[in-house]
Structure formats: C-alpha cells, structure tokens
Enzyme design. Structure first.
Site, short mmCIF file in Angstrom:
data_model
loop_
_atom_site.label_atom_id
_atom_site.label_comp_id
_atom_site.label_asym_id
_atom_site.label_seq_id
_atom_site.Cartn_x
_atom_site.Cartn_y
_atom_site.Cartn_z
N GLN A 135 -6.22 -31.09 66.55
CA GLN A 135 -5.98 -30.60 67.58
C GLN A 135 -6.53 -29.59 67.13
OE1 GLN A 135 -2.32 -29.01 66.49
NE2 GLN A 135 -1.66 -28.44 67.83
N GLY A 136 -7.45 -28.83 67.26
CA GLY A 136 -8.16 -27.80 67.05
C GLY A 136 -7.83 -26.29 68.12
N TYR A 137 -6.44 -26.20 67.03
CA TYR A 137 -5.74 -24.78 68.00
C TYR A 137 -6.03 -23.53 66.29
CZ TYR A 137 -3.62 -27.00 71.48
OH TYR A 137 -3.32 -28.11 72.73
N SER A 138 -5.61 -24.04 65.62
CA SER A 138 -5.31 -22.38 64.18
C SER A 138 -6.01 -22.14 63.98
CB SER A 138 -4.43 -23.50 63.72
OG SER A 138 -3.02 -23.56 63.61
N SER A 170 -5.29 -31.69 61.12
CA SER A 170 -4.33 -32.54 60.64
C SER A 170 -5.27 -33.91 61.32
CB SER A 170 -3.35 -33.18 60.80
OG SER A 170 -2.47 -32.22 60.27
N GLU A 253 4.43 -31.73 71.84
CA GLU A 253 4.14 -32.08 70.15
C GLU A 253 5.86 -31.46 69.30
OE1 GLU A 253 1.93 -28.69 68.05
OE2 GLU A 253 2.14 -30.83 65.70
#
Ligand SMILES: Cc1cc2nc3c(=O)[nH]c(=O)nc-3n(C[C@H](O)[C@H](O)[C@H](O)COP(=O)(O)OP(=O)(O)OC[C@H]3O[C@@H](n4cnc5c(N)ncnc54)[C@H](O)[C@@H]3O)c2cc1C
Lengths: 407, 362
Positions: A135-138, A170, A253
């Site tokens: 998950q590439g959010y932050s 992660s 999530e």
C-alpha cells in the site's frame, strides 16, 4: 438477545471441524511473507501457501462471497460461517487463510470500483497469493495528513509517469504490485487532486530501500519513483477520485487490524505461562498483583469480544445501530493488545526481554515481539490520536478544530 | 443471531427513563435528599411500581411478568442514568432471585406474592458472605439471629431484610420485630440507603433450600452484580452525554471547548471505554439467563470492569465541566458518587477479580 446461530450452522461447524482434523499439523514449505503469519506445528503435511489457498477457496473457507469468475468460491457472504471458520481453525491450530493488504484492502476495492479487466487480471492471483500487494499511501510529509501527499503522476502519451517517494510501505520488498495514491491534478484542491493507481513493482525507475523497524523483523520500506511509467488503464476510479477510492479501503483495513478472539487466545497462553513459571518459589499466577492485573485484562478482552458480537449482529440485522461499537475497534483493539503483550513481558521480568534466538526464550519470543509490533499498529492505519479525533467528531458530534490558514 | 436489547426491552427501558425525566429531574432529587421529602420520594416509587417494575422477575405462576435478568438489566441502566432515588436492586432483583432459588413452596408463595402486591419490600445484607469484617457478623440458631450486619442495602422503609451468613445460608427477618435495630449509614451516595443492623435474638425464617445449597446466594449475588454494573453503565452514559453537550456550549479563547483536542480526546476515551461495557453487561445477563456455565465469571467481570471504566469516566466528565463540574449547582457529583458506591457494593473490583480467578481454578 439470541446467540444461537441456528441449526444449519451446526452441520457447517461439524464440516469445518472434520476439515481441521484432516489438516491438523499442516505446514508450509515456503517462507512466511509477514511476521504475523500463524506459526504452524512441525510435522504433518507439507504444502505451499498457494496450494493451501486454493484448497480453502474450493471448500468455501476463504473468499466465500467472491464470484467464481474472479477466482472466489461464489457463495453468499455469511459472517457467521466466517466466524465459525476462524474459531475452529484457531482451536485446531490449522493455519488461517492468507491475509494482507492485497486481500484485505485491494480486493474489496476492486470488487466495488474496479473495471472488469482489473477484476479479471488481479483478484484471483491475489487470492491465491501469487500477487502480493503493498500500500503506497504515506509519504515523508504526508502521514496522518495523508491528503497532502505530493508524489506526482502525469499523463504522457497514454501512460502515467510517476515521480516522488513513499515511506513505511509494508512488504514492498516482497510485493509484485502496489496500490498507490498519486497527485495527478495539481491545480485541484487537496482532496480532489489524487488518483488511485496500480503499479507493477518491477517497473523500471522504482527503487526500494528497506527500512528496519523496532522489531528488527517486520520491516517496511522507502519506495522511490523516478519516471516510473505505467499504462493509463492502471487507474481505479476516475482521475481525481483517488481519495474516495482509498477511503473505501481504509475502512477495510481498520476492521482487519484487531481480532478479539486472537487476543483472548493470547490471554490463555499467558495463563499457561503464569501457571508454569515461578519466582522465589511462587508461581506467577499466585502473585497477587499479577493475578489481579491478569483478571483486569481478561475482563477487558471479554468486553471487546462481546463488542464484536454486537458489531457482527448489526451485519445480520440491518437497522441495528452500532456505529460507535464499530468506530472504536481499531483504537481499542490495538491499545488493548499492546497492553496485554506488554503485561506478559512484565510478568516474565528479565526473561520477558529475551529476543531473537536467545537461549531461554518463551513462546519463541513472541511476547516481546508483539508488544513492539502492536505499537506499530497503534501508529499505522491511522494513529490512536487520529482515531480519537474521528470518534469525537464523527461519533460524538464534537466541533472540528478551526482550520489553520493553508500556506 | 441477534446481540442486543429486544424491542420490548428497549421500550420498557425508555418508559422508565421518560417517567424519571418527567418526575425525578435533578431538582426534585435534590429536594428529596436535602429536605427529606418523603412524599416526593413516594411519588417516584409509586410511579415506577405502576410501570410494573416490582413484578419483572417474579415468575408467572406467582402472578409476575416472569421476565429475564436482561430485562431488569435494561431497566437498571435507566435507573442509573437518571440516578433514581429508588431501591430496585434489593426488593426487585436480589430478593426475588434468592427466594425463587432458595425458598420452599410456602416461602415463595408468601414473599413473592408480597413483593408483587407491593406489600413487601426487602433490604439485603449479604456483605458478611462476600467480605466479612472482624467486628461484624451474626449467627442463625434455632430460628433466631444474633449479631450485626453492615452495609445492608436498601434497608430504609422496608418490611423485610434478607441476610446471608458466612456459610451462605439465607434468612428473612421481619423489620417489625422489636429485636432488631436499623442504624442508617451515611455514604457519599444519597440516592439510595445503606444501613447497619443489630439483631438481638430476632426471629428468622431461613430459606429452606439455602441450608444445603450455596447456589441461591451465589445466584442472587451474580444478578446483583450485573444489575449494579448496569446502573453504573447508565450513570456513565449520562455523564458522557452531559460532558459532550457542555463542551459544545461552553466557550473559552473564542471557541467551543469541545473543539480543543484535549477535551475532545477525553470524550473519545470515555466513549471508547464505555462502548464495550454495554455488550459485556448484556452478555453477562444473557449468560445468567441462558448459559449457566459461563454466568458467574461473566457477572464478576462485568461488575469489576464496568466499575473501573465508570470510575475513570466520573473523573473525566467532571473535568470537562471545569469548575462548574465541581459545584453542587451542576450536580455532576451525584453521578460520580453513585458510581463510587456501586463500585464497592457486593465486592470491590479487587475482591471480585480474586473470585474470578478462583472460579477458573487459577
Ligand atoms: C507498522 C506500520 C506499518 C505501516 N504500513 C504502511 C503501509 O503499508 N503503507 C502506507 O502507506 N503507510 C504505512 N504506514 C504509515 C502510517 O499510516 C503512518 O505512519 C501513520 O498514518 C502516521 O503518520 P506519520 O507517521 O506521518 O505520523 P504523523 O502524522 O507525523 O504523526 C506524529 C504524531 O502526531 C500526531 N498527530 C498528527 N496529526 C494529528 C492530529 N490532527 N491530531 C492529533 N494528533 C495528530 C499523531 O497521532 C502522532 O502521534 C505504516 C506505519 C506503521 C507504523
């Protein structure tokens, strides 16, 4: 109040139990990708994770309500059956189905908002564990304030060209794909300028630098993008709708981060340790302060279990209002688990701080590990403070913070 | 599967709340307490009895409603929420359950009917069987009772007392007996009454089935604990509602204090701590009614956990109100004190946790 699941579930439970007996002691030949993957007993049958996933799907013990055409079981969604499966698997020490951000977050999102092509291409492989997602959010400057993210995506000749940086990603180092939030509309307002893109991790221009975390085990990453080019079709939802798409997954999530029954299993494991270990000739369980704290925590976990039954009930009985009961779960569950694991370390004293492959480890060092791991989960997926903002503002209707003039 | 209160339970609970909001708002409660206004107190009592509150747990064969403990739990939430000056616990929960399980046919006939007809009211003195003190205690012998009991619940204005000795035998004493003396105790909670009772060869009617069986006493205590937990649950709910409402009204530094994160987070913590308590208390009552194997542990955990949570809520809710919270004017302290006394009744959290450990053979 009626806690009976009804007669049809009795048979189902029997089936699940006999399945579990058949597979008791099964273990995997391939490496676990996530440190939280259940530890299985040595001995018994050997199997790959993908084989295990496909057995579970065939039985309807995993991906129950996902249509057959996308690789699921194609049944009705049934929260009670899911609960029976989870309980019996855990009682019999049979490995749970895989979980992870792909299965828990991306699949539901694609089912809801993806194109036919995307569903066909990704869902089945994700369910089988052939595609692991991250998950590439932050970003370094966009954590709690996620919508301020700056990684840029430009449409050039029918391709997205991406430049920027993600952090705390992660499992990026094991992943085949990333679902990613990217700013594609620089002129639009903060929340309206974001798109949700699917990025193959092998695309040239992606650099992954593992970032060691405090457990020294789990490991997340920094991910750098330099002119990473992917097809225009790799977008979920429309341009500028990424925030709404991401919010669909964030709810998934938060629901999946805490499991009250797993927490109760930890209470029981702790009781076993406390009955065995002695200090100054006294069993830990007989030391009044520990005994009292243990009962305090057991009561709290029981309250959390009952709370989750109420949340489950609302899924079966539309109209039942359990908004607050659902809203508190991420905050309550991660804080409680952290407290419990930390208490176990205290009870064991110096022995509780042993780590890695030290002699005299108890339960493979899992108490100290999870004590730290759950601190990570308190922070990840929306920190406790952010959860409290949400509970106060959306749950209790308290006034929002006055807006600071944006610069 | 359905986890929650039924429509009937919600409906009855709301009726109790509505009655109390109309007839027992804080200023009336203050009058009752400060001026000892008996008539006002009786109005409330009669109104609640008219709603049928005395017959909830009396079995149908004795003319009662024959409802389960979950029903009474829902009612208790309303009573706690509105700090009702009314003794529900002893007469209408602990006594019926002790009698149903411990009484012989005659005893049940006499006392349960008496409760139903609003002729009998009970105080309950079980402290000696939960945490006996060295200067208190009594003996049952030859249908006489001698000694003294402390912290008898709801002994004000009642026709009978229910006492349990250290062996768990339960006896009924008629309060018109000249050989007993009831001395009122003053706790911080003035909405209900607590007494010391001295017995000098008073007559006692021992509940026959409690002589050889500890269960009648245990069941009555389990039920009492769940009802007390529900009372504190209701009181805590009221406190959170008051704190949130106040935080939206009160302005400082040019904005509602509820927009300050420190205040917001106190409220969110209160709500998060309390929310699972509803489920725990209902679950405990459900086990009491239907799953006896799990019932005692659940009752212990419900009582001790809700006691801990509500203690913290009674502190934080007071803080959110600032100086106002500390005044008698605002009256937040009535809820604070009710929670404070509930916490100690029928076993402090530590006492009960020790019991919880023993139940599990730990
Ligand atoms: C174990 C772990 C795994 C993660 N995995 C992923 C992943 O796979 N993909 C991904 O995209 N991200 C991941 N994250 C990132 C995670 O989502 C962020 O760390 C989190 O949202 C917090 O952002 P931040 O680290 O920038 O902290 P900040 O936002 O800088 O917060 C620092 C402190 O300030 C507080 N704070 C910030 N804003 C407010 C506010 N408005 N009100 C009150 N307090 C505030 C926070 O609560 C915190 O205490 C992971 C994090 C962890 C710990």
């Amino acid at each position: 109040m009626n806690l009976n699941y009804g007669p049809e579930y009795k048979n189902f439970k029997k089936e699940v139990i006999s399945f579990c007996k058949k597979w008791e002691g099964v273990h995997f030949v391939d490496e676990a990708k996530s440190p939280l993957t259940p530890i299985t007993k040595v001995g018994g049958k050997k199997i790959t994770r993908t084989e295990w996933q496909s057995i579970l799907i065939k039985e309807g013990y995993f991906a129950r309500s996902i249509p057959k055409e996308y690789g699921g079981y194609g049944g009705e969604s049934d929260v009670i059956k899911n609960r029976i499966i989870a309980t019996e698997f855990s009682n019999h020490g049979v490995p749970s189905p895989m979980s992870g951000q792909g299965i828990d977050m991306l699949v539901p999102t694609l089912l809801e908002l993806g194109t036919e092509q995307q569903k066909k291409q990704y869902i089945e492989k994700t369910l089988l564990g052939e595609i692991i997602w991250c998950q590439g959010y932050s970003e370094p400057n966009a954590g709690s304030d996620l919508a301020s993210l700056q990684t840029k995506g430009e449409l050039v000749d029918g391709n997205w060209v991406i430049n920027g940086q993600k952090i705390w990603t992660s499992t990026a180092q094991y992943s085949q794909m990333m679902f990613c939030l990217v700013r594609t509309e620089p002129e639009a307002k903060k929340h309206a300028g974001i798109s949700y893109l699917l990025i193959p991790m092998e695309t040239p221009g992606i650099e992954i630098r593992p970032l060691v975390d405090m457990t020294l085990k789990a490991g997340f990453n920094e991910v750098f993008f330099t002119n990473v080019t992917i097809p225009e079709a790799n977008i979920v939802g429309k341009r500028g709708e990424g925030w709404a798409v991401a919010n669909a997954t964030l709810t998934h999530e938060r629901g999946s981060l805490t499991n009250p029954n797993a927490t109760m299993n930890r209470v029981n494991s702790l009781i076993n340790i406390m009955k065995k270990e002695t200090i100054n000739g006294k069993k830990l369980i007989d030391i009044p302060v520990y005994r009292d704290k243990l009962m305090t925590l057991q009561a709290k976990v029981m309250a959390f279990q009952s709370n989750s039954l109420r949340v489950l009930s609302a899924k079966l009985n539309p109209g039942q209002d359990v908004k607050m009961a659902g809203m508190i779960q991420k905050y309550y569950g991660t804080e409680l688990r952290h407290e419990l694991e930390g208490f176990a370390v205290d009870v064991m004293g110096e022995i509780g701080t042993l780590y890695e492959s030290s002699p005299h480890l108890r339960d493979k060092g899992s108490w100290q590990f999870l004590y730290m791991y759950y601190l990570g989960l308190i922070i990840g997926g929306g920190t406790s403070q952010i959860q409290k903002n949400i509970i106060a503002e959306r749950g209790l209707g308290m006034p929002r913070e006055p807006k600071v003039q944006e610069v | 599967m359905y986890f929650g209160l039924s429509e009937d339970q919600e409906f009855f609970k709301d009726n109790v709340s509505k009655f109390l909001q109309d007839h027992a708002p804080l200023d009336i409660i203050k009058k009752i307490i400060e001026d000892d206004e008996h008539d006002l107190k009786n109005n409330i009592k009669n109104g609640l009895v008219n709603l049928g509150i005395n017959s909830l747990l009396i079995p149908e064969e004795y003319g009662g409603l024959g409802l389960d403990l979950l029903f009474a739990t829902a009612v208790s939430q309303s009573l706690g929420e509105n700090i009702a000056p009314f003794s529900f616990l002893s007469s209408y929960v602990m006594a019926p359950i002790a009698l149903i399980n411990g009484g012989n046919t005659e005893q049940k006939e006499k006392y349960l009917k008496g409760i139903l007809e609003n002729k009998y009211k009970f105080g309950v003195g079980f402290s000696e069987s939960i945490s006996a003190r060295n200067d208190f205690g009594f003996i049952f012998k030859d249908n006489k009772i001698n000694g003294k009991s402390i912290f008898v619940l709801d002994a004000d204005d009642v026709s009978h007392l229910l006492l349990a000795d250290e062996n768990g035998v339960i006896g009924v004493v008629d309060t018109s007996d000249k050989n007993i003396e009831i001395i009122k105790l003053t706790t911080v909670d003035k909405t209900r009454s607590y007494s010391e009772v001295i017995f000098k060869n008073a007559s006692i009617d021992v509940l026959e089935n409690s002589i050889t069986d500890i269960e009648p006493l245990k069941k009555s205590i389990d039920a009492g604990r769940i009802i007390l937990a529900a009372d504190s649950l209701g009181a805590s709910e009221a406190l959170i509602r008051k704190a949130v409402a106040y935080s939206k009204e009160r302005k400082q530094f040019g904005r509602a204090i509820g927009s300050f994160q420190a205040v917001k987070h106190m409220c969110a913590e209160m709500a998060s701590d309390l929310e699972p308590c509803y489920s725990l208390v209902w679950h405990a009552a459900h086990c009491f009614d239907n799953i006896p194997d799990e019932s005692r542990l659940m009752a212990c955990h419900a009582k001790s956990h809700v006691s801990e949570v509500s203690k913290v809520i009674s502190k934080k809710a007071t803080e959110v109100h600032g100086g106002m919270g500390f005044t008698d004017l605002m009256g937040i302290h009535y809820w604070f004190k009710r929670i404070g006394v509930n916490r100690q009744n029928l076993g402090s959290p530590e006492t009960i946790r020790e019991e919880a450990a023993k139940i599990q053979n730990l």
